[in-house]
Every structure is written in C-alpha cells, then in structure tokens.
Scaffold this motif. Structure first.
Motif, PDB file in Angstrom:
ATOM      1  N   GLN A 107      -1.454   1.459  -8.927  1.00 21.49           N
ATOM      2  CA  GLN A 107      -1.280   2.576  -7.998  1.00 21.49           C
ATOM      3  C   GLN A 107       0.061   2.741  -7.261  1.00 21.49           C
ATOM      4  O   GLN A 107       0.731   3.943  -6.917  1.00 21.49           O
ATOM      5  CB  GLN A 107      -2.421   2.747  -6.810  1.00 21.49           C
ATOM      6  N   THR A 108       0.406   1.666  -6.550  1.00 23.37           N
ATOM      7  CA  THR A 108       1.616   1.730  -5.950  1.00 23.37           C
ATOM      8  C   THR A 108       2.829   1.899  -6.801  1.00 23.37           C
ATOM      9  O   THR A 108       3.905   2.742  -6.441  1.00 23.37           O
ATOM     10  CB  THR A 108       1.758   0.230  -5.323  1.00 23.37           C
ATOM     11  N   MET A 109       3.131   1.186  -8.120  1.00 21.46           N
ATOM     12  CA  MET A 109       4.024   1.361  -8.854  1.00 21.46           C
ATOM     13  C   MET A 109       3.953   2.873  -9.374  1.00 21.46           C
ATOM     14  O   MET A 109       5.139   3.573  -9.829  1.00 21.46           O
ATOM     15  CB  MET A 109       3.802   0.333 -10.144  1.00 21.46           C
ATOM     16  N   GLN A 110       3.071   3.427  -9.575  1.00 22.84           N
ATOM     17  CA  GLN A 110       2.786   4.907 -10.044  1.00 22.84           C
ATOM     18  C   GLN A 110       3.436   5.776  -9.087  1.00 22.84           C
ATOM     19  O   GLN A 110       4.135   6.632  -9.325  1.00 22.84           O
ATOM     20  CB  GLN A 110       1.288   5.064 -10.301  1.00 22.84           C
ATOM     21  N   VAL A 111       3.012   5.685  -7.489  1.00 21.66           N
ATOM     22  CA  VAL A 111       3.502   6.373  -6.770  1.00 21.66           C
ATOM     23  C   VAL A 111       4.885   6.125  -6.465  1.00 21.66           C
ATOM     24  O   VAL A 111       5.967   7.465  -6.458  1.00 21.66           O
ATOM     25  CB  VAL A 111       2.822   6.272  -5.506  1.00 21.66           C
ATOM     26  N   PHE A 147      -6.852  -6.012  -7.175  1.00 20.40           N
ATOM     27  CA  PHE A 147      -5.199  -6.430  -6.817  1.00 20.40           C
ATOM     28  C   PHE A 147      -4.711  -5.632  -8.094  1.00 20.40           C
ATOM     29  O   PHE A 147      -3.538  -4.913  -7.836  1.00 20.40           O
ATOM     30  CB  PHE A 147      -5.054  -7.925  -7.281  1.00 20.40           C
ATOM     31  N   ILE A 148      -5.142  -5.588  -9.203  1.00 15.12           N
ATOM     32  CA  ILE A 148      -4.706  -4.725 -10.453  1.00 15.12           C
ATOM     33  C   ILE A 148      -4.563  -3.416 -10.065  1.00 15.12           C
ATOM     34  O   ILE A 148      -3.591  -2.479 -10.246  1.00 15.12           O
ATOM     35  CB  ILE A 148      -5.562  -4.952 -11.742  1.00 15.12           C
ATOM     36  N   SER A 149      -5.518  -2.644  -9.627  1.00 15.84           N
ATOM     37  CA  SER A 149      -5.755  -1.385  -9.292  1.00 15.84           C
ATOM     38  C   SER A 149      -4.628  -0.964  -8.280  1.00 15.84           C
ATOM     39  O   SER A 149      -4.105   0.189  -8.219  1.00 15.84           O
ATOM     40  CB  SER A 149      -7.286  -0.896  -8.730  1.00 15.84           C
ATOM     41  N   GLN A 150      -4.605  -1.556  -7.032  1.00 13.80           N
ATOM     42  CA  GLN A 150      -3.643  -1.362  -5.782  1.00 13.80           C
ATOM     43  C   GLN A 150      -2.277  -1.397  -6.459  1.00 13.80           C
ATOM     44  O   GLN A 150      -1.600  -0.489  -5.857  1.00 13.80           O
ATOM     45  CB  GLN A 150      -4.132  -2.115  -4.646  1.00 13.80           C
ATOM     46  N   LEU A 151      -1.980  -2.431  -7.301  1.00 10.38           N
ATOM     47  CA  LEU A 151      -0.480  -2.572  -7.700  1.00 10.38           C
ATOM     48  C   LEU A 151      -0.157  -1.539  -8.671  1.00 10.38           C
ATOM     49  O   LEU A 151       1.032  -0.916  -8.479  1.00 10.38           O
ATOM     50  CB  LEU A 151      -0.111  -3.947  -8.249  1.00 10.38           C
ATOM     51  N   SER A 168       0.806  -1.243  -0.051  1.00 11.54           N
ATOM     52  CA  SER A 168       0.003   0.008   0.018  1.00 11.54           C
ATOM     53  C   SER A 168       0.699   1.126   0.013  1.00 11.54           C
ATOM     54  O   SER A 168       1.833   1.300   0.842  1.00 11.54           O
ATOM     55  CB  SER A 168      -0.839   0.133   1.283  1.00 11.54           C
ATOM     56  N   PRO A 169       0.637   2.200  -0.876  1.00  8.24           N
ATOM     57  CA  PRO A 169       1.186   3.479  -1.002  1.00  8.24           C
ATOM     58  C   PRO A 169       0.732   4.453   0.213  1.00  8.24           C
ATOM     59  O   PRO A 169       0.621   5.735  -0.104  1.00  8.24           O
ATOM     60  CB  PRO A 169       0.926   3.844  -2.238  1.00  8.24           C
TER      61      PRO A 169
END
Length: 448
Positions: free
Chosen positions: A328-332, A322-326, A275-276
């Motif tokens: 988002q984390t990589m984007q941050v 799963f897709i959305s959270q991963l 989680s970011p």
C-alpha cells in the motif's frame, strides 16, 4: 499480457489462495504459538556467539516461534513468493528492467546492478592490520552516538590526526596528546575492522564532490525507524563539515548536504511502519511513543524530495499485514511521485547482551541462533526477503545493509541499547556502499 486482464487477475488470485493454504498447513502442523506476545525472561540459559557466559533466554512469542527450522524455511519461501505475487497483482511488469529516478532502463542493466549491490553486501569483516591506515568517520551530530568515543578518550590518547581537530570534538573529551606514532590503543576495537565485500567496491574512497554530482540537485528524504535516523547522522557526517540541529529522533528539518553543482538537502522523518497516513494518530491525546508514524507521503515531504531511502521497523505483526502495508505504501508513493528514486534499506537485528561482544562474527547467525533473538528480531530475515520482492516489483532498489551490521554485535551504544551503534563504528561501512549504489544508479560505474 496487460496487468488488467481478467486472466492475470484470476491466476494471481489462485496463487494467493494456494499460498495461504500452504501457510495454514505450515502454521497448523505444530502446536499454536502462545497468545501472549509480551517478552519475558525464561529460566533457560542460552549462548549466542558473542556471549561471554550463557544468559537467560529473552523469549518473545512471534509468528514462527513455535516452528522448527525446516518449517521456518518453508514459511520463508512461501511468504516470499506470496509477497511477489501480490506485488505483481498491483504493479504488474511496468517496472521490469526500469528503476525510476535512475539511468537504468533495461532488464539487463537492472539485473546487473541488483546483482552487484547484493554482492557488495555479502562478505566478511576483517581486522585492519595497520592501525595507522585507519580513518574513521568524525562524528559531528547527536552526542549519544559519540558517547563511545567520549568514554574511551577519557582514559586513552587520541591519534595525532585527531589531536588538533576542533570539529566534532564536542562528542569526545578535549584532551591533547604528544604521541606522534599511532598505536593500537588510540582507537576503540569497534573501529579496527573493515568490511570486505565478496565483490570489491569499484569506488573504495568516497569523493564527496562526485557524490553531490550524481544527486543532480535532487533532495533526499530518509523515512524509517530509529536506526534509520543513524543513517541520517552518517550522511551528515560524511557530506558536511560541521554539526546541525535536529529535533530529537522524531524528525529533522532539511539540511544542505551539497551546494555544488546544485543544492541538495537531506531530511529525516520517523515513520516506523512506513504508513501512508495523512495525520498522526493522536489516540485521544495519548499518541503512541513505541510506534511512530509521522506522515510523509502527503504535503511538503513528498512534494520537495525526489530520492527516498526507506526502512520499516521490526514490529509485532503477522506477515500478511507486513505485505499489505508495504504494498500500500509503495502504491501511494508511486502514485504521488512516479519518477522518484526509491531505495529500501533492509532492517537490522539487535544483539542481546551486546556488552559481551568483543568483535564481529565470523559467520552470519544460523536460523537456530536467530530463533533465540527477542523483540521480533527472529522474524527479520524473512521480512527482509519479502520486502525485497515488493520493492523491486515496484521499481525500487533493495540494499541489504543489515547483512553487514547483523554480524557486528560489538560497537553498539551498549547498556540497554543493543540496537543502535556508536559512530564511528560498524555503520561507517554503510557509507561507501551507499556511495557506490548512487554511482551505479547514475551510470558512473563500469559494466552497468
């Protein structure tokens, strides 16, 4: 075409709508899964390959538990494509042929390295014929992971190479032996196998000095679940010559793993969901102990470290989450640390009733067998493939270490813990793969 162009966004939106329609078709083609997601023991007795006797099936309601094998395959293909499409909508092709934090600068280089890494994680476990050639890792760290040796050497002699060792023996009984010849009973069965990859590792023996050189003084952060903490332990065992102190399995302060040519440190942060988040959810004074998301993309961890080895725990959730959270984390993470080297470790399954296991599996589990796994482990193969698309689109390197340990129902801590492994054991094979990965990323291997 630029990633911000309206045409590409429209095409991406259409692809997502089409994928969602396919998912709805798959999921609605059979009766819906039960609403209760709590694990329960059924009266049906099943036999997974390592079972000595059939055991009661531990069933968990999951996203695909009501689907047939054919439908699960179709779902996997659809969700993998959806993960790639959504990642492209965010990152575009800016990382095509480029892995930040490495020497990889062209598409040919990236494809060659990724293909080689995939080949290293395909193969089989083979028995070591000459036990005298065994050289298992000496475990210095958490005594829990040394418990198998501790128990074993209460009733068995230690090999001569370890009889006089002082380092690491806080994890095993301090007995001595006059045996000069190495005999098979001096090692647990779990350490009598070696990983034989489909493509031979260019560097089969770890040179710690060379490993430290390719770090180039960059600091490492391991962020992930409890099994990821074992990677932290493994790297400390390989790169240090003595124990360190950690604060349980929640987090671990920085430890020096290299002093030359430059100082490199290693730290571990437990964040099961990657989680970011900026703060821990205290839940009104009752924070969750089952899912831990200690912050890592803000503050000291993100500022100090330039190499991130990530992993996401298997939790009860749908694929879209799963897709959305991963993503988002990589984007941050890319925004906060655009030049960081990001490596993602695939998530392993556990092996129910692991005390039955006597050795490695000859072949990976079939989909039908995976459907017998509890706690969401049956979904893990699909989630790993989705993660691969996201990580590579965001310029990271995906390493399928789960492929190695998924075939090792033996060597676990055992009892109620059939997820984590004792050290030494099956996890020993992770170290040379990671070593070769780092060499490849720095151009220290031929043909890369």
């Amino acid at each position: 075409m630029a990633v911000t162009s309206p045409t590409l966004r429209i095409l991406g939106f259409c692809a997502i709508v089409l994928a969602m329609a396919q998912i709805y078709s798959i999921m609605s083609s059979r009766s819906p899964p039960p609403k209760n997601r709590t694990s329960f023991i059924s009266d049906t007795r099943r036999a997974l390959p390592w079972y000595k006797i059939p055991h009661r099936s531990i069933q968990t309601s999951t996203m695909s538990s009501h689907l047939s094998t054919e439908q699960r395959i179709e779902l996997e293909h659809t969700m993998t494509q959806l993960a790639k499409t959504r990642a492209l909508n965010v990152f575009g092709d800016r990382y095509q042929g480029y892995i930040p934090g490495s020497i990889i600068q062209t598409q040919d280089q990236a494809e060659a390295l990724r293909s080689l890494v995939d080949c290293w994680t395909k193969g089989k476990w083979v028995a070591v014929e000459d036990v005298a050639s065994l050289d298992p890792i000496v475990h210095f760290q958490d005594p829990l992971y040394g418990s198998c040796d501790n128990k074993y050497y209460k009733t068995h002699p230690r090999p001569p190479s370890r009889a006089s060792e002082e380092e690491g023996l806080h994890n095993v009984t301090r007995t001595t032996t006059n045996t000069k010849r190495v005999t098979p009973d001096m090692y647990r069965n779990a350490v009598k196998y070696t990983w034989k990859p489909s493509c031979p590792l260019p560097a089969e023996t770890i040179d710690t000095d060379q490993w430290c050189q390719v770090f180039k003084g960059r600091h490492l952060a391991l962020v992930g679940d409890l099994v990821h903490y074992q990677m932290h332990e493994l790297l400390l065992d390989v790169l240090r010559d003595g124990p360190v102190v950690c604060y349980g399995e929640m987090s671990c302060k920085e430890h020096t793993i290299c002093t030359k040519p430059k100082t490199t440190t290693l730290t571990y942060v437990r964040n099961d969901l990657l989680s970011p988040n900026r703060h821990v959810d205290k839940n009104h004074g009752h924070p969750s102990a089952s899912i831990v998301d200690w912050p890592f993309v803000y503050g000291h961890t993100i500022k100090r470290n330039s190499i991130f080895i990530l992993n996401r725990a298997p939790v009860a959730e749908n694929d879209d989450t799963f897709i959305s959270q991963l993503i988002q984390t990589m984007q941050v993470l890319r925004k906060m640390k655009p030049t960081a080297l990001i490596i993602y470790r695939s998530t392993s399954i556990g092996h129910p009733f692991c005390n039955d296991a006597q050795g490695p599996l000859e072949n990976p589990l079939t989909d039908e067998q995976r459907q017998e796994l509890p706690y969401g482990w049956s979904e893990q193969s699909r989630r790993n493939k989705m993660a691969k698309e996201i990580i590579e689109t965001a310029g990271g390197l995906y390493v399928d270490l789960a492929a190695l340990t998924d075939m090792r129902p033996d060597g676990h801590i055992g009892g109620q813990d059939c997820l984590r492994y004792c050290i030494p054991g099956p996890l020993d094979a992770w170290a040379p793969v990671l070593y070769n990965v780092m060499l490849g990323l720095e151009g220290q291997l031929p043909d890369i």
